[in-house]
Design an enzyme around this catalytic site. Sequence first.
Site, short mmCIF file in Angstrom:
data_model
loop_
_atom_site.label_atom_id
_atom_site.label_comp_id
_atom_site.label_asym_id
_atom_site.label_seq_id
_atom_site.Cartn_x
_atom_site.Cartn_y
_atom_site.Cartn_z
N LEU A 81 0.92 -4.63 0.93
CA LEU A 81 1.93 -5.68 0.83
C LEU A 81 3.19 -5.17 0.16
O LEU A 81 4.29 -5.66 0.39
CB LEU A 81 1.39 -6.85 0.00
CG LEU A 81 0.28 -7.68 0.63
CD1 LEU A 81 -0.28 -8.66 -0.39
CD2 LEU A 81 0.79 -8.41 1.85
N GLY A 82 3.02 -4.19 -0.70
CA GLY A 82 4.19 -3.69 -1.41
C GLY A 82 3.76 -2.86 -2.59
O GLY A 82 2.58 -2.58 -2.79
N GLY A 140 4.89 -3.02 -10.06
CA GLY A 140 5.40 -2.24 -11.16
C GLY A 140 4.47 -1.09 -11.52
O GLY A 140 4.90 -0.04 -11.95
N PHE A 141 3.18 -1.26 -11.31
CA PHE A 141 2.23 -0.24 -11.75
C PHE A 141 1.37 0.31 -10.64
O PHE A 141 0.43 1.04 -10.88
CB PHE A 141 1.34 -0.81 -12.86
CG PHE A 141 2.15 -1.20 -14.05
CD1 PHE A 141 2.59 -0.23 -14.94
CD2 PHE A 141 2.49 -2.51 -14.27
CE1 PHE A 141 3.35 -0.57 -16.04
CE2 PHE A 141 3.26 -2.85 -15.37
CZ PHE A 141 3.69 -1.88 -16.26
N GLY A 142 1.68 -0.06 -9.41
CA GLY A 142 0.88 0.48 -8.31
C GLY A 142 0.98 -0.41 -7.08
O GLY A 142 1.61 -1.46 -7.12
N PRO A 143 0.34 0.02 -5.98
CA PRO A 143 0.45 -0.74 -4.74
C PRO A 143 -0.35 -2.05 -4.74
O PRO A 143 -1.28 -2.20 -5.53
CB PRO A 143 -0.12 0.22 -3.69
CG PRO A 143 -1.02 1.12 -4.46
CD PRO A 143 -0.46 1.23 -5.84
N VAL A 144 0.04 -2.95 -3.85
CA VAL A 144 -0.65 -4.23 -3.72
C VAL A 144 -1.12 -4.36 -2.27
O VAL A 144 -0.34 -4.09 -1.35
CB VAL A 144 0.27 -5.41 -4.06
CG1 VAL A 144 -0.48 -6.72 -3.98
CG2 VAL A 144 0.87 -5.24 -5.44
N ASP A 194 9.35 -10.16 -17.97
CA ASP A 194 9.83 -9.50 -16.75
C ASP A 194 10.00 -10.51 -15.63
O ASP A 194 9.53 -10.31 -14.51
CB ASP A 194 8.87 -8.37 -16.34
CG ASP A 194 9.52 -7.41 -15.35
OD1 ASP A 194 10.77 -7.43 -15.23
OD2 ASP A 194 8.80 -6.65 -14.69
#
Length: 819
Positions: free
Chosen positions: A515-516, A519-523, A634
């Site tokens: 999906l994208g 901030g800390f890794g892929p989804v 954030d």
Amino acid sequence: MNALTTVIFVFSNVFSLLRFSIAVDTITVNQPIRDGETITSAGGSFELGFFSPGNSKNRYLGIWYKKLATGTVVWVGNRESPLTDSSGVLKVTQQGILVVVNGTNGILWNTTSSRSAQDPKAQLLESGNLVMRNGNDGDPENFLWQSFDYPCDTLLPGMKLGRNRVTGLDRYLSSWKSADDPSKGNFTYGIDLSGFPQLFLRNGLAVKFRAGPWNGVRYSGIPQLTNNSVYTFDFVSNEKEIYIIYSLVNSSVIMRLVLTPDGYSRRSTWTDKKYDWTLYSTAQRDDCDNYAICGAYGICKIDQSPKCECMKGFRPKFQSNWDMADWSNGCVRSTPLDCQKGDGFVKYSGVKLPDTQNSWFNESMNLKECASLCSRNCSCTAYGNSDIRGGGSGCLLWFGDLIDIRDFTQNGQEFYVRMAASELDAFSSLNSSSKKKKKQVIVISISITGIVLLSLVLTLYVLKKRKRQLKRRAYMEHDLEGDETIEGRKHLELQLFDLDTLLNATNNFSNGNKLGEGGFGPVYKGILQEGQEIAVKMMSKTSKQGLEEFKNEVESIAKLQHRNLVKLFGCCIHGRERMLIYEYLPNKSLDLFIFGQMQSVVLDWPMRFLIINGIARGLLYLHQDSRLRIIHRDLKAENILLDNEMNPKISDFGIARSFDGNETEVNTTTVAGTVGYMSPEYASEGLYSTKSDVFSFGVLVLEIVSGKRNRGYNHPNCNLNLLGHAWTLYIEDRSLEFLDASMGNTCNLSEVIRTINLGLLCVQRFPDDRPSMHSVVLMLGGEGALPQPKEPCFFTDRNMMEANFSSGTQSPITLLEAR
Ligand SMILES: *[C@@H]1O[C@H](CO)[C@@H](O)[C@H](O)[C@H]1NC(C)=O
Ligand SMILES: *[C@@H]1O[C@H](CO)[C@@H](O)[C@H](O)[C@H]1NC(C)=O
Ligand SMILES: *[C@@H]1O[C@H](CO)[C@@H](O)[C@H](O)[C@H]1NC(C)=O
Ligand SMILES: *[C@@H]1O[C@H](CO)[C@@H](O)[C@H](O)[C@H]1NC(C)=O
Ligand SMILES: *[C@@H]1O[C@H](CO)[C@@H](O)[C@H](O)[C@H]1NC(C)=O
Ligand SMILES: *[C@@H]1O[C@H](CO)[C@@H](O)[C@H](O)[C@H]1NC(C)=O
Ligand SMILES: *[C@@H]1O[C@H](CO)[C@@H](O)[C@H](O)[C@H]1NC(C)=O
Ligand SMILES: *[C@@H]1O[C@H](CO)[C@@H](O)[C@H](O)[C@H]1NC(C)=O
């Protein structure tokens, strides 16, 4: 002779001066007040005289704030019998009675007096109280009559709201009919003595809002009302009197509580900057405060949709009505009570206690005595403590249906509901205290991360379950010990997923499912075997902060539940891989709609306004209403996800911090956040508070309205960023040019202008100048004038980076780039 005349002249001058200063706040028998004349309280705060409200031509006797430009009226004498011309006169009679007469000496209004008077005087006190004194009475507090005993729509500091049990005097607020007509309107607000006394706001005879009974600390239905730095309040109940009263901490604050013509109790303060009143708080905050909205045995949960829910073990009385959001008929028991066979009790916590009109109480009993009393009386439907101080005391028994219960995220109360023995089974799965422990166990295991531990957890869990079943059996034997009962509230269950499940669900984490990049890794998107869609967020191994962030996020979100926060289903730990499993939101994130690839799908104004409102409520929940109190740190368009109805959900709690209720500001050495959304004090000094989130929210609001990003925005003609552009247009009264042109004419222009005004208030340079999220939500919902913003903080990105690196004390500095 000449000298004597001078002496007499001087003497008489001094005399008249003296008389004048005595007379200025006082009316005597010989000195009536005519329409046009006034008296003023000694310190100049209040004035008494005749006035015409709003557009009315009628004349009324009233008291108003003298110093305030609006001349706000706080009390009206002849509210039911106005003068139609300016012939009115206010007199003090020899009997110590105040009368208002008209041109033909007809009495329009009068006070009463139970005692005989000598040389009576009426005096307007600095508190706004008009009192009748006996001239020869030494006791300055002994009044023949006082206006504070006959409130109209306004409760001033020092006024009692409640009853004199001896004389039966009932001091309650009653609304004006309208702004032009001070005669009694439909609404009243006062103490009701049936059952355990409660504070009711009524529309005619019908209850509109129930502030609830006093629980020793506060009103059960107004959990937000506590002593604070602006005012304190007290509840007094003895044989003589029962009332509530408030007083100001700093008497130079100007505050009033008004029952408005449309039936809302509003506390507001005078703001010198605005020359107007600012809403300070309101007791009725949301739909769940509408009396009995969910009917009998229904619980109102404002974060939930639909907001009404039957209590566990009850079902809607009329299912079809219930399904159509008509909850007024409430719920009925699935299994009838059987007092002879023996019933049990189920504990509810975190709620507003049900209506106590039909209740019985004894303030010296303890909970155990209370429980046994209730269980012995078959018509008793529930019991609980009447006073929550010191762990709880006193006994309150309910008879008949339980009405007007709502869920509170904070400061709710506990009570115990009678249930048929056979129903109690269903509750064992809701044993919250054992769940809490289970959750703790999970969180601990994350930090140690080992399969050994995991299996241990499982063993523990199984053991617990067994123990629970045993306990349940004991429970069935009608043990009424407090902690043997079960908390009926649903608690979020955090599920542990295994890697295989996730591999299957995400097609082996294929690129097609990606999906994208968070901030800390892929989804990744996934579909569980049951068909449930999920989003799997990987915490990248390379990220040093990963584990910390992971624990942080799991701990935070697992405890939070709100319709405007993304829901966490569970987590997965496999070796060094850590993953979070969320609900999947088909519409992805807000940035795609307002300035990304989905721009073609036009978001009209009502939709944008709904989104702004949703984000505000989610953030208010984080800041104020959640158990933890969390600063997100954030907030940005990328972190606002949208469900299929375009409801916004705040996500990404990777760097969120929970804070102590007393903390207002926290210092950090690690500045993390996103350029363009960070408040100046956070970016440059590492100071963050809820007001830093408010700043980010303000940026987001302006972005949603304009359809442009703050970061990277450059006005073609001058070197302004988006905030500067918004401000320039605002002060030039050209705010409409700020709108995203693609919205077309879907806008409610006044709403748009207010929203821009609000956005600018949120991005003020100094945190104190920014409103709290609580005020933001009120302002979004209200219609009154908003405060004027000052020039906001609008530096360009480059300036901000310089600000960061020039202050060399902070390291490391993490500036997260947008996805
Ligand atoms: C004065 O009041 C009396 C009684 O309330 C009424 O009958 C009379 O018409 C009033 N006079 C004027 C001039 O309004
Ligand atoms: C005026 O006086 C009458 C008779 O004493 C009394 O019944 C009435 O309540 C008084 N009016 C007010 C507003 O107190
Ligand atoms: C609030 O403060 C006042 C004055 O300090 C005190 O008398 C009162 O008991 C307090 N009220 C509550 C509810 O704590
Ligand atoms: C009360 O408020 C006034 C005006 O805001 C301020 O000057 C004064 O110092 C305050 N007094 C106290 C005791 O805080
Ligand atoms: C007050 O009650 C009357 C009669 O029930 C009704 O016509 C009127 O609209 C109500 N006013 C408000 C503000 O609710
Ligand atoms: C209240 O409870 C106490 C202690 O159980 C008892 O002594 C007292 O008589 C009760 N009062 C009433 C009015 O029932
Ligand atoms: C139950 O309580 C109610 C209300 O106090 C009382 O009227 C009734 O007599 C009680 N019944 C029994 C069996 O004690
Ligand atoms: C709920 O769980 C707690 C902790 O495990 C336990 O002490 C309590 O007895 C349980 N209650 C019931 C009714 O099972």
